[in-house]
Design a protein around this motif. Structure first.
Motif, PDB file in Angstrom:
ATOM      1  N   LYS A 112     -39.786 102.679 -40.418  1.00  0.00           N
ATOM      2  CA  LYS A 112     -39.802 103.880 -41.278  1.00  0.00           C
ATOM      3  C   LYS A 112     -39.931 103.495 -42.743  1.00  0.00           C
ATOM      4  O   LYS A 112     -40.285 104.317 -43.576  1.00  0.00           O
ATOM      5  N   HIS A 113     -39.570 102.254 -43.059  1.00  0.00           N
ATOM      6  CA  HIS A 113     -39.708 101.767 -44.439  1.00  0.00           C
ATOM      7  C   HIS A 113     -40.854 100.750 -44.527  1.00  0.00           C
ATOM      8  O   HIS A 113     -40.826  99.830 -45.338  1.00  0.00           O
ATOM      9  N   ASP A 114     -41.845 100.953 -43.650  1.00  0.00           N
ATOM     10  CA  ASP A 114     -43.083 100.150 -43.670  1.00  0.00           C
ATOM     11  C   ASP A 114     -42.835  98.663 -43.516  1.00  0.00           C
ATOM     12  O   ASP A 114     -43.501  97.842 -44.161  1.00  0.00           O
ATOM     13  N   TRP A 115     -41.858  98.306 -42.712  1.00  0.00           N
ATOM     14  CA  TRP A 115     -41.601  96.893 -42.480  1.00  0.00           C
ATOM     15  C   TRP A 115     -41.467  96.678 -40.976  1.00  0.00           C
ATOM     16  O   TRP A 115     -40.720  97.395 -40.310  1.00  0.00           O
ATOM     17  N   ASP A 116     -42.191  95.687 -40.453  1.00  0.00           N
ATOM     18  CA  ASP A 116     -42.117  95.392 -39.026  1.00  0.00           C
ATOM     19  C   ASP A 116     -41.298  94.112 -38.834  1.00  0.00           C
ATOM     20  O   ASP A 116     -41.819  93.007 -38.996  1.00  0.00           O
ATOM     21  N   PRO A 117     -40.014  94.247 -38.500  1.00  0.00           N
ATOM     22  CA  PRO A 117     -39.155  93.066 -38.427  1.00  0.00           C
ATOM     23  C   PRO A 117     -39.531  92.143 -37.279  1.00  0.00           C
ATOM     24  O   PRO A 117     -39.301  90.933 -37.355  1.00  0.00           O
ATOM     25  N   ASP A 118     -40.119  92.713 -36.211  1.00  0.00           N
ATOM     26  CA  ASP A 118     -40.458  91.873 -35.070  1.00  0.00           C
ATOM     27  C   ASP A 118     -41.639  90.964 -35.413  1.00  0.00           C
ATOM     28  O   ASP A 118     -41.707  89.827 -34.965  1.00  0.00           O
ATOM     29  N   ALA A 119     -42.552  91.461 -36.244  1.00  0.00           N
ATOM     30  CA  ALA A 119     -43.687  90.634 -36.653  1.00  0.00           C
ATOM     31  C   ALA A 119     -43.332  89.759 -37.860  1.00  0.00           C
ATOM     32  O   ALA A 119     -43.652  88.579 -37.903  1.00  0.00           O
ATOM     33  N   ASP A 120     -42.659  90.340 -38.828  1.00  0.00           N
ATOM     34  CA  ASP A 120     -42.517  89.673 -40.123  1.00  0.00           C
ATOM     35  C   ASP A 120     -41.122  89.118 -40.406  1.00  0.00           C
ATOM     36  O   ASP A 120     -40.898  88.546 -41.472  1.00  0.00           O
TER      37      ASP A 120
END
Ligand SMILES: *Cc1c(COP(=O)(O)O)cnc(C)c1O
Length: 453
Positions: A153-161
């Motif tokens: 929702k905050h434009d961050w992909d924790p699984d990728a990045d």
């Protein structure tokens, strides 16, 4: 094979057949004789029947009789006959339950069990679910989905990045959150120490009047079933407040979630279906063999996104649910079979009767111990009872003598500064007679330790 398996079944039957006639604790001599296993691994093969005979001869007497009706330690049930037998059959099937096209039978049994469970536990019928090893991994799994969702929702992909450079995620949990929740947060990079802790009341429930203001990506972790008191957080109020602040709500309901199948207990779980994810155990109150936990996530895509993998050699050939899309594990046993068998054999009525019955046993313990002159420290709302036998030393002495006596097995704890004996009634196998027999031992030992006689 025939003789081996039939012989093993006979041994298992002999073990279970005598389980109520032996001390619940392991035999001290038998524990010493475990050294018989401690040999250098020999070079040549040993015939499987001899291997099983050794296990039975040296292993069986040194077990804790968790399968008896008088084991009240921790919060762990037994194994319903249907689920024990299903577990044997599923082990013979040897289905690595990851892909529905490869293991259709066990994948389908898991899909169906999931549908039944969502309905039984009053959770959204469209939620996704994962069959994992226990509530620890269920918490981990659901919180991985939560982490993904709040950060996407905050434009961050924790699984990728990963989390380096990610927006900060606030985690809010009660002071009484289970240590496995903290461990999961550590494993997820969300940290055990940076949690905002909400004060709790005398039963360990989050105080609804002490909920902080929510800002930014936030995960709120509530609890259904405190391991000491059985108390359930005020789920309706917590969900309303968290959702007003845009947070994700996860419920750790390792055993407490099952309270909603018992008509007299369901009030405790009011609002449970408003949360976003849930963790529970099947090996506790559903009484299936270890290891068996369940994670449920309202937004199935959040869970899939965190867990699914692709590889050329793992064929996605149909639209059917692939179990490994939802679990941290790729290869695993078909633990949903035991769950299916337990539910199928009990039916909704049998399940709610089992939960009601164990809660009733807990209340009987509390009433009789109070009448016996001892102090019950908690409101017995589910299957947990905390008892003080006087001073901390007297309580610890009572627990230790009870364990040695072997009529039943109970553990100890410290609840809000008070040393207590902890009784958890979680087993399908516990009868009224088991409760009365255990009560006689508790009252007699507690009374002599207190010097009341
Ligand atoms: C038992 C329990 C856990 C841990 O469950 P495991 O099945 O042992 O991994 C987590 N939370 C609560 C509230 C529990 O009672």
């Amino acid at each position: 094979m025939q003789e081996l398996l039939l012989g093993t079944a006979k041994r298992a039957l002999r073990y279970l057949g005598s389980i109520n006639d032996r001390p619940v604790r392991p035999d001290a001599g038998a524990v010493t004789r475990l050294s018989r296993f401690d040999l250098p691994l020999q070079e040549g093969p040993v015939d499987p029947e001899t291997v099983i005979a050794e296990l039975d001869e040296y292993g069986s007497p040194a077990t804790m009789a968790i399968a008896s009706g008088r084991f009240f330690g921790f919060v762990i049930g037994g194994s319903l006959p249907s689920s024990l037998a299903a577990n044997w059959l599923a082990t013979a099937w040897d289905q690595n339950t990851g892909l529905s096209t490869v293991t259709p039978s066990t994948s389908e049994l898991e899909r169906i069990s999931l549908r039944w469970l969502l309905d039984l536990l009053h959770l959204p019928s469209t939620a996704a679910g994962a069959f994992v090893t226990g509530a620890t991994v269920a918490n981990f799994t659901a919180l991985a989905a939560a982490r993904r969702s709040v950060l996407l929702k905050h434009d961050w992909d924790p699984d990728a990045d990963g989390l380096f450079g990610a927006p900060s995620v606030t985690v809010i949990a009660g002071e009484e959150a289970h240590p496995t929740v903290l461990k999961s947060l550590g494993m997820l990079g969300l940290g055990k120490k940076r949690i905002v802790r909400i004060p709790v009341d005398g039963q360990g429930r989050m105080r609804a009047d002490a909920l902080p203001t929510i800002q930014g990506p936030t995960i709120v972790i509530a609890q259904a079933g405190n391991v000491n008191t059985g108390a359930v957080d005020p789920l309706k109020a917590v969900c309303r407040w968290a959702h007003d602040g845009g947070a994700w709500v996860h419920v750790d309901g390792a055993f407490g979630l099952w309270g909603s199948v018992a008509p007299s207990r369901a009030y405790l779980l009011e609002g449970v279906g408003d949360a976003d994810s849930w963790a529970t155990d099947a090996h506790k109150w559903l009484n299936v063999p270890y290891d068996s936990g369940l994670a449920f996530v309202r937004d199935g895509e959040a869970l899939r996104g965190a867990m699914a993998i692709t590889a050329e050699y793992l064929p996605k050939m149909t639209e059917l649910r692939d179990p490994s899309d939802y679990t941290p594990e790729l290869s695993r046993r078909a633990r949903g079979v035991d769950v299916w068998a337990a539910l199928r054999s009990l039916g909704t009525k049998g399940l709610s009767e089992m939960i009601e019955r164990t809660c009733r046993h807990a209340r009987r313990f509390a009433e009789a111990l109070t009448a016996g002159g001892f102090e019950v420290l908690n409101e017995v709302v589910l299957n947990q009872v905390l008892v003080s036998f006087g001073t901390p030393e007297q309580t610890l002495k009572t627990i230790s003598l009870l364990q040695q006596d072997g009529t039943c097995w109970v553990g100890g704890t410290v609840w809000q500064g008070r040393t207590a004996m902890r009784i958890s009634v979680s087993s399908w196998a516990t009868t009224d007679e088991d409760v009365e027999k255990s009560l006689r031992a508790m009252i007699s030992i507690g009374t002599s330790v207190a010097g009341k006689r």
